[in-house]
Design an enzyme around this catalytic site. Sequence first.
Site, PDB file in Angstrom:
ATOM      1  N   ASP A 229       0.880  -1.164   0.000  1.00  0.00           N
ATOM      2  CA  ASP A 229       0.000   0.000   0.000  1.00  0.00           C
ATOM      3  C   ASP A 229       0.924   1.223   0.000  1.00  0.00           C
ATOM      4  OD1 ASP A 229      -2.065   1.780   0.043  1.00  0.00           O
ATOM      5  OD2 ASP A 229      -3.112   0.907   1.745  1.00  0.00           O
TER       6      ASP A 229
HETATM    7  C1  BGC Z   1      -4.906   3.455  -0.012  1.00  0.00           C
HETATM    8  C2  BGC Z   1      -5.009   2.463  -1.148  1.00  0.00           C
HETATM    9  C3  BGC Z   1      -4.782   3.186  -2.453  1.00  0.00           C
HETATM   10  C4  BGC Z   1      -3.425   3.885  -2.419  1.00  0.00           C
HETATM   11  C5  BGC Z   1      -3.101   4.645  -3.681  1.00  0.00           C
HETATM   12  C6  BGC Z   1      -3.629   4.278  -0.066  1.00  0.00           C
HETATM   13  O1  BGC Z   1      -3.659   5.300   0.875  1.00  0.00           O
HETATM   14  O2  BGC Z   1      -4.980   2.774   1.221  1.00  0.00           O
HETATM   15  O3  BGC Z   1      -6.238   1.823  -1.137  1.00  0.00           O
HETATM   16  O4  BGC Z   1      -4.843   2.274  -3.506  1.00  0.00           O
HETATM   17  O5  BGC Z   1      -3.424   4.817  -1.339  1.00  0.00           O
HETATM   18  O6  BGC Z   1      -3.926   5.738  -3.812  1.00  0.00           O
END
Ligand code: BGC
Length: 759
Positions: A229
Amino acid sequence: MNVKEIIKQLTLEEKAGLCSGADFWRTKAVERLGVPQMMVSDGPHGLRKQSDEADHLGVNESIKAVCFPTGVTVASSFDKDLIRVMGETIGKECQAENLGVVLGPAMNIKRSPLCGRNFEYFSEDPYLSGTMAASQINGIQSQGVGTSIKHFVANNQEHRRMSSNSVIDERTLREIYLEGFEIAVKEAKPWTVMCSYNVLNGVYASENKRLLTEILRDEWGFDGFVVSDWGAVNDRVEGVKAGMDLEMPSSFGVNDQKIIDAVKSGALSEDDLDRTVEDILTIVDRYQSNRKPESVFDRDADHEIARKVATESMVLLKNAEVLPLSKDDKVAFIGEFAKKPRFQGGGSSHINTHKTSNAVESACKYLGLSQDEFLYASGYSVAEDSINQKLIDEAVDMAKQADKVVIFAGLPDAYESEGYDRTHMRLPESHDALIEAIAQVNEHVVVVLHNGSPVEMPWIDKVSAVLEAYLAGQSVGQATVDILYGEVNPSGRLAETFPKRLEDNPSYLFYVGEKDTVEYREGVFVGYRYYDAKNMDVLFPFGHGLSYTSFEYKDINVSTSKMSDQETMTVSVRVTNTGECKGKEVVQCYVVPPKSLDVIRSVKELKGFEKVELEVGESKTVEFTLDKRSFAYFNTTINDWYVPSGDYEIVVGKSSRDIQLSSHVAIESTVEIPMVCTANTLIGDLLQVPEKAKVLEPFMQEMEKVFQGEENDDIAAEAITKEMKEAMFRYMPLRNFISFGNGQFGHDDLDVLLKALNN
Ligand code: BGC
């Protein structure tokens, strides 16, 4: 691209570099060897493709795209074909935008109604989550575009999401939090998996070898790459060792250097690095060879698909003969959401919609009225977040003029979002006050809700109908009008329980934990598994949803009444539309395990569901296939799924609390749980296993004699009943042969006995 050949030609620096992003959304290219960049994008219910000003919180603008209904909304359709179509559509959009992977579906379990990101997640039930995710993935990937199931795993709250340690016992982890991911990986082979921010049982998900290698790859057969993530990397080198392939976004070379240093010092083997690079390049190659540059992103056409998904997903919770509305009814729409609907959530999934529809405009179009001719009052102001008596009074006056009133209420953006959790389960005061006031002056009140997770409804008995529209995407207005006026017969079912009050929720006492420790003490009793076990009244149960027609169930048939845990069986029922209009029914199949003192299990668990469309008077046979996993629990002694022998009930119904038919199957286990006997093993447990009982028999006879002797000596002997004696033996550890054996049984004898028992 010959990935293995390329790896041979890459320098150490190039290999380490490939393990992190070039920027916020792209992997790195190696031009000299023909390795292209690959762009990824959020996700999950439409594209948030950003170009320049990149962020992961949905702050900066992205391209104009189509916002489909969010996770919980589409899960409520209980329609595998529909979510697949939505996936195919998103896949085509990705092709048109040259994206390699869309970051979703998001499939964490809705443990508490308070999780800020619940709107993105599917359900409280892992089978439903996994099955819907698998269909969405199959749809997207059928277009030659990858997915990234997220957030793996146990990221069930936003509070301290980057540091909190989810403490979960093995059985709960397997049965509740991993199961949906397992189904998705096995049934749909997602190209990538996104590891979560949080710590799991003391180890960051981003460096958790057991999770990312032993379970995900070795057990489930995952063959893509794991991406962090955004910002989830803690120790990069440990991550590589654990199977965490791609760090996102870029760490500007800092962590790449750590990898290089570790290989040079021998702390990280180059084989581990090569495997990581191979995982990444295999997917980049798949992206490249599946490119369809001729694809077009037809936003208007996709808007109509979003509308269909929304209408098939909304859940009619209550209807005291007020819906559907008729074109002749004098109707007032009240609530600011009727003009400015909330149809998506905040954060990384936020989509820059190319157009949206609201309910007032859609109703006017449907009825052929101008907005001036249509009764509308705002009733509250989302911007104020407090009761505005003037707006309520205006709305009350308008409600008096109408035959029927539809109130649009729900959670404003500030109430639920990525990044933080809700603090209570109520609607804004202004919405509750408005509903109460209108219900006093009009007998035909319909409430339409826009929210991503359950809300309390203190006014439920005072209104005639409730339509849970959830966060229904950009065509929300049209879809709501389709349902309200009966152009589409509602067919959504709740993918989660609505408890009466927050305090009833099983995680209530432990949510959101203490500082960085979140103990999942309710264990496997999440959602309906808990409410059913406690026989607790709920506001609306899991699986509940009404239709404008009625359905009758009959003729349940099981293909066998007896089988081993290695076999599969089918269950079928006949469902008939007995009402006055065409409609869709969601037929739900649950398994009820036998009561047992050996293992604590849920009252029932969802193991199959099918949505069927029926014309008036039409009947269809619906069939479910059940296998070992439908009956099993995760046994930690054998570290595997296990079905205890016994009689299992199979029930089929309209919801978890509206069971229509039931049947049985006797299952014979083919697996023996090894029993290691110690001095503290109970006699009763041994007597249940025939071969152990046989070994024990001569010793038992000796003990019987001793007891017989004692009884004869004792005046109160008559008081010792047969039941008492049996109970005394049942709960007696073997070591008590010594203390109660009248000196005739010593430690040597115990050793001999244990040896014999353990073979
Ligand atoms: C989120 C993800 C997301 C990623 C990219 C993170 O903060 O938890 O779900 O895909 O950011 O935007």
